[in-house]
Design a protein around this motif. Structure first.
Motif, short mmCIF file in Angstrom:
data_model
loop_
_atom_site.label_atom_id
_atom_site.label_comp_id
_atom_site.label_asym_id
_atom_site.label_seq_id
_atom_site.Cartn_x
_atom_site.Cartn_y
_atom_site.Cartn_z
N LEU A 250 0.80 -1.22 0.00
CA LEU A 250 0.00 0.00 0.00
C LEU A 250 0.83 1.27 0.00
O LEU A 250 0.34 2.33 -0.39
N PHE A 251 2.07 1.17 0.43
CA PHE A 251 2.89 2.37 0.63
C PHE A 251 4.03 2.51 -0.37
O PHE A 251 4.65 3.58 -0.43
N THR A 252 4.32 1.46 -1.13
CA THR A 252 5.49 1.52 -2.01
C THR A 252 5.23 1.11 -3.45
O THR A 252 6.02 1.45 -4.33
N ASP A 253 4.16 0.37 -3.73
CA ASP A 253 3.93 -0.11 -5.09
C ASP A 253 3.54 1.05 -6.01
O ASP A 253 2.59 1.79 -5.71
N PRO A 254 4.23 1.24 -7.13
CA PRO A 254 3.94 2.40 -7.99
C PRO A 254 2.50 2.45 -8.49
O PRO A 254 1.90 3.54 -8.54
N ASP A 255 1.94 1.32 -8.88
CA ASP A 255 0.56 1.32 -9.38
C ASP A 255 -0.43 1.66 -8.26
O ASP A 255 -1.40 2.39 -8.48
N VAL A 256 -0.20 1.12 -7.07
CA VAL A 256 -1.08 1.44 -5.95
C VAL A 256 -1.00 2.93 -5.63
O VAL A 256 -2.02 3.59 -5.40
N LEU A 257 0.19 3.47 -5.63
CA LEU A 257 0.34 4.90 -5.34
C LEU A 257 -0.40 5.75 -6.36
O LEU A 257 -1.06 6.73 -6.01
N ASP A 258 -0.31 5.38 -7.61
CA ASP A 258 -1.04 6.13 -8.64
C ASP A 258 -2.54 6.08 -8.40
O ASP A 258 -3.25 7.08 -8.53
N GLY A 259 -3.05 4.88 -8.04
CA GLY A 259 -4.48 4.75 -7.78
C GLY A 259 -4.91 5.55 -6.56
O GLY A 259 -5.97 6.20 -6.58
N VAL B 209 -4.13 4.72 8.99
CA VAL B 209 -3.53 3.84 7.99
C VAL B 209 -2.21 3.24 8.47
O VAL B 209 -1.74 2.24 7.90
N ASN B 210 -1.63 3.82 9.53
CA ASN B 210 -0.38 3.23 10.04
C ASN B 210 -0.57 1.82 10.56
O ASN B 210 0.40 1.05 10.66
N GLN B 211 -1.83 1.44 10.89
CA GLN B 211 -2.02 0.07 11.39
C GLN B 211 -1.72 -0.97 10.31
O GLN B 211 -1.47 -2.13 10.63
N PHE B 212 -1.69 -0.56 9.02
CA PHE B 212 -1.35 -1.49 7.95
C PHE B 212 0.16 -1.69 7.81
O PHE B 212 0.60 -2.59 7.09
N SER B 213 0.97 -0.86 8.46
CA SER B 213 2.39 -0.80 8.14
C SER B 213 3.28 -1.64 9.06
O SER B 213 4.48 -1.72 8.84
N PRO C 208 0.90 -7.17 7.55
CA PRO C 208 1.26 -5.77 7.33
C PRO C 208 1.94 -5.52 5.98
O PRO C 208 2.57 -6.41 5.41
N ASP C 209 1.78 -4.30 5.51
CA ASP C 209 2.49 -3.80 4.33
C ASP C 209 3.72 -3.06 4.83
O ASP C 209 3.66 -1.87 5.12
N ARG C 210 4.82 -3.77 4.93
CA ARG C 210 6.02 -3.21 5.54
C ARG C 210 6.59 -2.07 4.69
O ARG C 210 6.60 -2.13 3.46
N ALA C 211 7.07 -1.06 5.39
CA ALA C 211 7.72 0.07 4.73
C ALA C 211 8.69 0.70 5.71
O ALA C 211 8.55 0.56 6.92
N THR C 212 9.67 1.41 5.17
CA THR C 212 10.62 2.13 6.02
C THR C 212 10.08 3.52 6.32
O THR C 212 9.20 4.02 5.61
N PRO C 213 10.61 4.17 7.36
CA PRO C 213 10.19 5.56 7.61
C PRO C 213 10.42 6.47 6.41
O PRO C 213 9.59 7.36 6.14
N ASP C 214 11.50 6.27 5.67
CA ASP C 214 11.73 7.11 4.48
C ASP C 214 10.66 6.86 3.43
O ASP C 214 10.19 7.80 2.76
N GLU C 215 10.26 5.61 3.25
CA GLU C 215 9.20 5.30 2.27
C GLU C 215 7.87 5.89 2.72
O GLU C 215 7.09 6.39 1.88
#
Length: 415
Positions: A109-118, A145-149, A156-163
């Motif tokens: 949810l936080f890093t995929d380019p297509d998801v971000l576009d949507g 939305v942080n509960q997904f991360s 979870p949809d893992r992501a870094t703080p920078d992402e």
């Protein structure tokens, strides 16, 4: 003279809960809004469910957007402003994510380019649809939305703080593009402030968007550990408001208490009004408070299955739109005279390192020290350890005294 604190409610439809978007009934919505406006509140926060509005990445249902605008117009007719959460996301223990992000189409949810576009397209579309409505406050990116991360989410949809930082910047920019100049923000649950491995950080919460949002729930261990009438329980919302200020760049950045409620059985129904009164009074004693938005407007109907028990009775109003004692408490506060609280000149030093956030959580030494100060009659705020020796920063915030948790808990000397 600073503006008066806003009073509002998170709108939970009395018929069909948030599934009402599937069988949208404007007359029922109008009746709900009538019962909210009768309390003297000035705004609602509304929740379009993401899969219902964008069931395919390239399909945003025009009829759903029209219904959202109709709801906003009905609110305007009743003197209510509207904030809209865009990516819904997560509500009352249920996840609402579109099929194009899950299972066979599993994408982050936080890093995929297509998801971000949507996501950008949906946020921009919803904001643009409301941009010309005078009662449109702005967009919140989504509900907690942080509960997904991270954990404890089961997938979870893992992501870094920078992402996450990049994600927040892109999504808020999409809201601004759709509705320039409105109050656009993001909002997370308190893991942002308390959980060491959360990629959504306090600095992001206090610096991205037009205001800082905090969500205060004493079922996070506060009421269990200290009791419902304890200083920590009755001041928990105020603590999050003041804690958030430690990371803000603007010394007077507004803070929105965007969710707070009286959850049974930790706060039994017969004690909910007293808890509400204390929570609201203590939050109003925080300078730079933008508003208080209670969770929630109407009870969840008992005909709907599988909610956690506490969710059914959180409404200010019953499922048949009758006000409870908690509603009358909020009504008195909303209709009462406004006043500007004095500044808070004593600051508790808190760790700037996000990996030490659990020290600020219930049971942690920072949390314990803050409420020791409150119990002793002080009105503390918070300052980062990296700023505690900065005279310019302290002066800008009106801080004349700093104290560390060790000094408070051990009875040492303040500085």
């Amino acid at each position: 003279m600073p503006p008066a604190v806003r009073f509002g409610v998170n709108y939970t439809p009395s018929e069909g809960w948030f599934h009402h978007w599937l069988d949208f009934d404007l007359d029922s919505v109008r009746a709900d809004l009538d019962s909210i406006a009768a309390l003297g509140l000035d705004h609602v926060r509304v929740f379009p469910l993401w899969p219902y509005f964008q069931p395919n990445r390239t399909l945003i249902r025009p009829r759903a957007v029209e219904q959202l605008v109709a709801l906003a117009d009905a609110a305007a007719e009743r003197g209510l402003d509207v904030n809209v959460d865009g990516l819904q996301g997560h509500l009352s223990s249920f996840d609402f994510l579109p099929a194009w992000t899950r299972t066979w189409h599993r994408r982050n949810l936080f890093t995929d380019p297509d998801v971000l576009d949507g996501q950008e397209t949906l946020l921009r579309t919803l904001a643009a649809a409301l941009a010309d409505r005078p009662n449109f406050i702005g967009m919140t990116l989504g509900n907690e939305v942080n509960q997904f991360s991270a954990g404890p989410h089961p997938d979870p949809d893992r992501a870094t703080p920078d992402e996450i930082d990049t994600w927040l910047g892109r999504m808020l920019a999409a809201c601004e593009e759709g509705a320039p100049g409105r109050l656009h923000l993001h909002a997370e649950y308190d893991a942002t402030w308390y959980q060491d491995d959360q990629p959504f950080t306090p600095g992001q919460a206090a610096r991205h968007g037009a205001v800082t949002a905090v969500h205060s729930w004493v079922f996070n261990g506060t009421a269990q550990r200290y009791g419902r009438t304890s200083v920590p329980s009755e001041h928990h919302a105020a603590w999050l408001v003041e804690l958030s200020k430690a990371w803000a760049g603007d010394p007077h950045r507004p803070v929105w208490l965007q969710e707070v409620g009286a959850p049974a059985p930790l706060v039994p129904p017969e004690h909910a009004a007293a808890f509400t009164e204390a929570t609201v009074a203590n939050a109003l004693d925080c300078p730079d408070l933008w508003g208080i938005t209670w969770w929630c407007s109407h009870d969840v109907a008992r005909s709907l299955a599988d909610f956690p028990e506490l969710e059914y009775g959180l409404g200010l109003l019953t499922n048949d739109r009758k006000p409870k004692d908690t509603a009358l408490v909020l009504e008195r506060a909303a209709r009462g005279p406004s006043s500007t609280p004095a500044g808070r000149s004593t600051a508790l030093v808190v760790p700037a390192d996000p990996a030490l956030r659990s020290r600020c959580a219930p049971g942690g030494p920072v949390f314990e020290a803050f409420f020791r100060l409150v119990a002793d009659g002080a009105r503390p705020t918070a300052v980062l350890d990296t700023r505690a020796g900065d005279p310019e920063h302290l002066a800008a915030r009106g801080i004349t005294e700093t104290v560390t948790p060790d000094q408070v808990l051990e009875g040492g000397t303040r500085s």
